[in-house]
Design an enzyme around this catalytic site. Structure first.
Site, PDB file in Angstrom:
ATOM      1  N   HIS A 260       0.870  -1.211  -0.155  1.00  0.00           N
ATOM      2  CA  HIS A 260       0.003  -0.024  -0.230  1.00  0.00           C
ATOM      3  C   HIS A 260       0.783   1.233   0.081  1.00  0.00           C
ATOM      4  CE1 HIS A 260      -3.667   2.303   1.322  1.00  0.00           C
ATOM      5  NE2 HIS A 260      -2.772   3.108   1.643  1.00  0.00           N
ATOM      6  N   GLU A 261       1.821   1.213   0.915  1.00  0.00           N
ATOM      7  CA  GLU A 261       2.666   2.533   1.018  1.00  0.00           C
ATOM      8  C   GLU A 261       3.512   2.487  -0.269  1.00  0.00           C
ATOM      9  OE1 GLU A 261       2.113   4.856   3.217  1.00  0.00           O
ATOM     10  OE2 GLU A 261       0.560   3.795   4.397  1.00  0.00           O
ATOM     11  N   HIS A 264       1.794   4.389  -2.871  1.00  0.00           N
ATOM     12  CA  HIS A 264       1.884   5.901  -2.525  1.00  0.00           C
ATOM     13  C   HIS A 264       3.199   6.286  -3.171  1.00  0.00           C
ATOM     14  CE1 HIS A 264      -2.084   6.884  -0.592  1.00  0.00           C
ATOM     15  NE2 HIS A 264      -1.679   6.020   0.445  1.00  0.00           N
TER      16      HIS A 264
HETATM   17 ZN    ZN Z   1      -3.257   5.322   1.834  1.00  0.00          ZN
END
Ligand code: ZN
Length: 492
Positions: A260-261, A264
């Protein structure tokens, strides 16, 4: 480049330098700060933030921006100036007294929330929360709105998104997600025991780094550290850092937070370095940011085709824990659908009901005079009604999220929008890239990464979320793509 515009660009670069220096201090606070140094660090950050605020709201800068609006500029330059002016005007609406009053209330509320959560007692948070509701309603009046008071706050996180648009999106969530969940739950047989075995810290760390490298995160322009809440922070596209957390008995925690990170971080590393400091060099919006993390975490990172390549690699680190776990068992295990009370632990389907509940409650806050005490009753009622769980204590109920304690109202919808955009982008990428699944199955993500760079990253804020979506996929946000994705995944 126009001389006036060059002046503006130079100013923006210097503001970004200062903002990023503050960012480094904040990152350091989360990652390295000695126990007794918080007070000093808070003071340093406040001083620098004060300088930055003074500079970005100075009348001279305002004059420069206004003079630029009268010049014939390219679309991108015009858009940069317009967005900067919007922020300038917004910042100037707030008197210093209001800003100080709000930040004092927020820091009181944050401490009360932390205490209330640890004692599992909402009453400790009730009064500070009421004060925050009051000042947030004042904030709405200062910001102004045309249709719905809550629009003023939503716009802070997701520019140009409104209650009107969100109402129709969440109506579809309600109508379609609840029946789908019922159906999926009836048919699933799964075993998640392998996820709760002991996975030693060091090996988890190494597996996480390998995952990040394989999705294309560039460690020469970033680094990973440990923090209590995982986050990504950028100081410019050549220095984008992320953090993770490791629980030896919950392997999924590290794995999907890393992916997830990582999503980003890929976005931040992919922003145009030549536009540093400008809106065109910053992420489009929170929901588009979240679409990039969710695309990797879920659409990619919970798919069979992704793990076809990645599972054998993971087994090298954890030969005993994953011995005998087949690809099909692994995929079923990481995609279990189960109603729960905690948003951050929710599966891909229930997640959006959690967000919908917060959206409904926040809307209520700004259209009526509801007080903090009644919010708790409303919270528990909605959890029973939409998710079917009985909230027995405050910690797993209304106290679970930090957002309200930070005085942030209007943030939650961006989480769901992120998943919905992700599904639409991924569907289009699959259409545009020949044999994408075959590529993913052999661990080759370069074409997908390139697609995201071309269609999402490089534009920054040159378009708003809706325009970007239309440009990238041919239509504005359509919930249908998310439903198609989850229907195929869970029923197919
Ligand atoms: Zn997030």
């Amino acid at each position: 480049m126009n001389a006036q515009y060059k002046l503006y660009f130079d100013k923006m670069k210097s503001f970004a330098d200062l903002a990023n220096a503050i960012g480094v201090l904040s990152w350091d606070s989360e990652v390295n700060l000695p126990q007794l140094s918080h007070h000093l660090r808070a003071q340093q950050i406040a001083t620098l933030s004060g300088y930055l605020h003074k500079e970005t709201t100075s009348p001279d800068f305002g004059k420069l921006l206004k003079s630029l609006t009268k010049l014939p500029l390219s679309h991108k330059h015009k858009r940069n100036v317009t967005l900067t002016l919007k922020e300038y005007d917004r910042d100037r609406k707030f008197k210093t007294d209001f800003v100080i009053a709000k930040s004092t209330l927020v820091s009181k509320a944050y401490h009360a929330w932390a205490m209330a959560k640890s004692k599992n007692d909402f009453s400790i948070f009730e009064k500070p929360l009421n004060d925050l509701l009051k000042i947030s309603r004042e904030e709405v009046e200062i910001l102004g709105y045309s249709a719905h008071p809550y629009d003023a706050l939503i716009d802070l996180y997701e520019p140009e998104m409104t209650v009107n648009k969100l109402d129709s999106i969440f109506a579809e969530v309600k109508a379609q997600m609840i029946p789908l969940i019922k159906q999926v739950k009836k048919n699933q047989t799964t075993n998640t025991a392998f996820l709760k075995l002991k996975y030693p810290k060091d090996d988890q760390w190494k597996a996480g780094i390998e995952l990040l490298k394989s999705i294309g995160y560039d460690f020469n322009r970033g680094r990973q550290d440990i923090s209590s809440h995982p986050f990504t922070i950028s100081f410019g596209s050549d220095d984008v850092r992320l953090t993770t957390r490791i629980d030896e008995y919950d392997f999924s925690n590290m794995t999907w937070s890393c992916i997830h990170e990582g999503g980003h971080a890929l976005y931040e590393q992919g922003l145009d370095p030549h536009e540093y400091g400008l809106p065109s060099g910053s992420a489009t919006s929170l929901s588009i940011h979240e679409s990039q993390s969710r695309l990797w975490e879920n659409n990619m990172g919970r798919s069979k085709v992704f793990w076809k390549y990645q599972l054998p690699k993971l087994k090298k680190y954890f030969p005993q824990q994953l011995a005998g776990v087949t690809l099909a068992q692994f995929i079923n295990g990481i995609n279990v659908i189960t109603p729960g009370k905690i948003r951050t632990e929710a599966d891909e389907l229930h997640y959006h009901l959690h967000v919908m509940i917060r959206y409904e409650i926040e809307k209520e806050i700004f259209q009526s005079k509801i007080n903090a005490k009644d919010l708790k009753a409303l919270w528990n009622e909605y959890y029973k009604k939409y998710i079917g769980v009985t909230i027995k204590n405050d910690r797993e109920g209304i106290l679970q999220d930090v957002h309200w304690a930070h005085g942030s109202f209007g943030y939650f919808p961006t989480y769901s929008l992120g998943s919905f955009y992700a599904a639409q982008f991924f569907a289009k990428a699959k259409e545009d890239i020949t044999n994408l699944n075959e590529k993913i199955a052999i661990g080759d993500y370069t074409l997908l990464h390139q697609w995201l760079k071309t269609h999402i990253y490089k534009h920054g804020k040159t378009y708003n979320a809706e325009q970007l979506c239309k440009k990238a996929t041919g239509s504005t946000l359509d919930f249908k793509f998310f439903m198609d994705y989850v229907t195929e995944k869970y029923k197919g």
